[in-house]
Design a protein around this motif. Sequence first.
Motif, short mmCIF file in Angstrom:
data_model
loop_
_atom_site.label_atom_id
_atom_site.label_comp_id
_atom_site.label_asym_id
_atom_site.label_seq_id
_atom_site.Cartn_x
_atom_site.Cartn_y
_atom_site.Cartn_z
N ILE A 167 39.24 29.56 50.59
CA ILE A 167 39.82 29.94 49.26
C ILE A 167 40.93 30.92 49.39
O ILE A 167 41.84 31.05 48.76
CB ILE A 167 39.09 30.22 48.14
CG1 ILE A 167 38.06 28.76 47.65
CG2 ILE A 167 39.52 30.77 47.03
CD1 ILE A 167 37.00 28.80 46.87
N TRP A 168 40.24 31.94 50.30
CA TRP A 168 41.30 33.44 50.50
C TRP A 168 42.31 33.03 51.47
O TRP A 168 43.30 33.90 51.62
CB TRP A 168 40.35 34.31 50.90
CG TRP A 168 40.43 35.51 50.00
CD1 TRP A 168 40.81 36.79 50.51
CD2 TRP A 168 40.20 35.66 48.66
NE1 TRP A 168 41.08 37.49 49.47
CE2 TRP A 168 40.44 36.90 48.40
CE3 TRP A 168 39.79 34.85 47.89
CZ2 TRP A 168 40.39 37.54 47.02
CZ3 TRP A 168 39.41 35.28 46.59
CH2 TRP A 168 40.02 36.65 46.05
N GLN A 169 42.35 31.85 52.50
CA GLN A 169 43.30 31.93 53.33
C GLN A 169 44.04 30.77 53.48
O GLN A 169 45.31 30.66 54.08
CB GLN A 169 42.30 32.06 54.82
CG GLN A 169 41.80 33.31 55.01
CD GLN A 169 41.01 33.45 56.26
OE1 GLN A 169 40.75 32.48 57.32
NE2 GLN A 169 40.30 34.24 56.49
N ARG A 176 43.33 31.36 44.47
CA ARG A 176 43.23 32.91 44.95
C ARG A 176 44.05 33.85 44.14
O ARG A 176 43.45 34.72 43.52
CB ARG A 176 43.55 33.14 46.41
CG ARG A 176 43.54 34.40 46.92
CD ARG A 176 43.98 34.80 48.08
NE ARG A 176 44.05 36.31 48.33
CZ ARG A 176 44.34 36.94 49.59
NH1 ARG A 176 44.39 36.22 50.51
NH2 ARG A 176 44.15 37.95 49.63
N ARG A 177 45.17 33.44 43.60
CA ARG A 177 46.10 34.24 42.90
C ARG A 177 45.43 34.43 41.49
O ARG A 177 45.59 35.41 40.88
CB ARG A 177 47.41 33.65 42.71
CG ARG A 177 48.25 33.93 43.76
CD ARG A 177 49.61 33.30 43.68
NE ARG A 177 50.49 33.59 45.23
CZ ARG A 177 51.42 32.66 45.34
NH1 ARG A 177 51.78 31.79 44.69
NH2 ARG A 177 52.13 33.22 46.74
N GLU A 207 42.49 36.77 41.55
CA GLU A 207 42.64 38.14 42.04
C GLU A 207 43.11 38.63 40.87
O GLU A 207 42.83 39.66 40.24
CB GLU A 207 43.53 38.35 43.18
CG GLU A 207 43.06 38.15 44.51
CD GLU A 207 44.28 38.10 45.56
OE1 GLU A 207 43.93 38.96 46.43
OE2 GLU A 207 45.36 37.71 45.32
N ARG A 261 45.99 28.83 47.71
CA ARG A 261 46.92 29.96 47.18
C ARG A 261 47.01 30.02 45.62
O ARG A 261 46.71 31.44 45.30
CB ARG A 261 48.05 29.99 47.91
CG ARG A 261 48.61 31.15 47.73
CD ARG A 261 50.07 31.34 48.56
NE ARG A 261 49.87 31.20 50.02
CZ ARG A 261 50.38 30.40 50.90
NH1 ARG A 261 51.41 29.68 50.44
NH2 ARG A 261 50.11 30.39 52.45
N THR A 296 31.87 34.84 48.55
CA THR A 296 30.82 34.78 49.59
C THR A 296 29.56 34.92 49.00
O THR A 296 28.56 33.99 49.41
CB THR A 296 31.00 36.03 50.34
OG1 THR A 296 32.56 36.06 50.96
CG2 THR A 296 30.23 36.05 51.80
N ASP A 341 34.48 30.20 51.11
CA ASP A 341 34.95 31.46 50.59
C ASP A 341 36.06 31.79 51.19
O ASP A 341 37.28 32.18 50.83
CB ASP A 341 34.10 32.57 50.57
CG ASP A 341 33.50 32.95 52.06
OD1 ASP A 341 33.62 31.72 52.77
OD2 ASP A 341 32.61 33.80 51.86
N LEU A 342 36.41 31.58 52.61
CA LEU A 342 37.33 32.23 53.44
C LEU A 342 38.54 31.09 53.55
O LEU A 342 39.77 31.28 53.45
CB LEU A 342 37.07 32.20 54.88
CG LEU A 342 36.16 33.52 55.27
CD1 LEU A 342 35.59 33.36 56.51
CD2 LEU A 342 36.67 34.81 54.71
N THR A 399 36.96 39.15 43.66
CA THR A 399 37.22 39.33 45.12
C THR A 399 36.61 38.42 45.98
O THR A 399 35.84 37.39 45.74
CB THR A 399 36.60 40.73 45.40
OG1 THR A 399 34.99 40.48 45.35
CG2 THR A 399 36.83 41.91 44.49
N LEU A 400 36.92 38.58 47.38
CA LEU A 400 36.31 37.45 48.45
C LEU A 400 35.06 37.81 48.30
O LEU A 400 34.12 36.69 48.50
CB LEU A 400 37.01 37.84 49.58
CG LEU A 400 36.32 37.02 51.12
CD1 LEU A 400 36.37 35.45 50.73
CD2 LEU A 400 37.02 37.51 52.31
#
Length: 217
Positions: free
Chosen positions: A117-119, A127-128, A131, A124, A141, A114-115, A136-137
């Motif tokens: 995909i977000w970081q 993630r876009r 969003e 990227r 999770t 999960d992190l 959401t993150l």
Amino acid sequence: MARADLFRRIVGNDPNGAIYFLPWRTSFKTALDFGLVGLRQWRLCYELPAAVVAADPDVCARANRAVIEDAADQIERRRPPVLVGLSMGSVPATLLAGRYRTPLWSFASADRGDLMIWQSPAARPVRREAEAAGVTLGDFTRALRGLHPIEWLDRIDPASRFSVGSFDRYVPRARRRALVKRAAATVPIDNVVFEPLGHFGVMALSRWRQNQWLRQA
């Protein structure tokens, strides 16, 4: 099953050999060309579904579980000497190594999907897209609970080994540190190698490292 959820299982030349899990969006041909399947004798090699990294958390979870359950069936038929996880392929490799207490060779891995995909810069665009759809993150999770490598590291065989890129731009430093900290509670610190390389450098070196670890085993 949607095309993005499809994985490919390639049969190797040794029924008693290692099982490989390739990086995201890496074909078997590419893996051979770049030496990622580093051992001459191996049993199976998995190409991951494209959807293991997806903007829909439930699709992402299903794609990961599809590979894991297929490989689990193969492992229950015959236990391999080692599971080799390369980049994103370290996710199914680590989970299965924990489930069956099988030695793991992990290259350029992270602690949590999960992190990542977000970081991670590599994810990227995903993630876009997520969003934009209101995801959401926290949604990732929840969907990926039980599928994070860090949740299984305390169950892997202590003979497991890790190759970590000190300059890996695709696996953020925090994700590397968390993985190494948890792994060090199970495996000897000498079994964690910090390569002075980036993500692709770790992949390029992996053939040599695999054969070194085979000799040491």
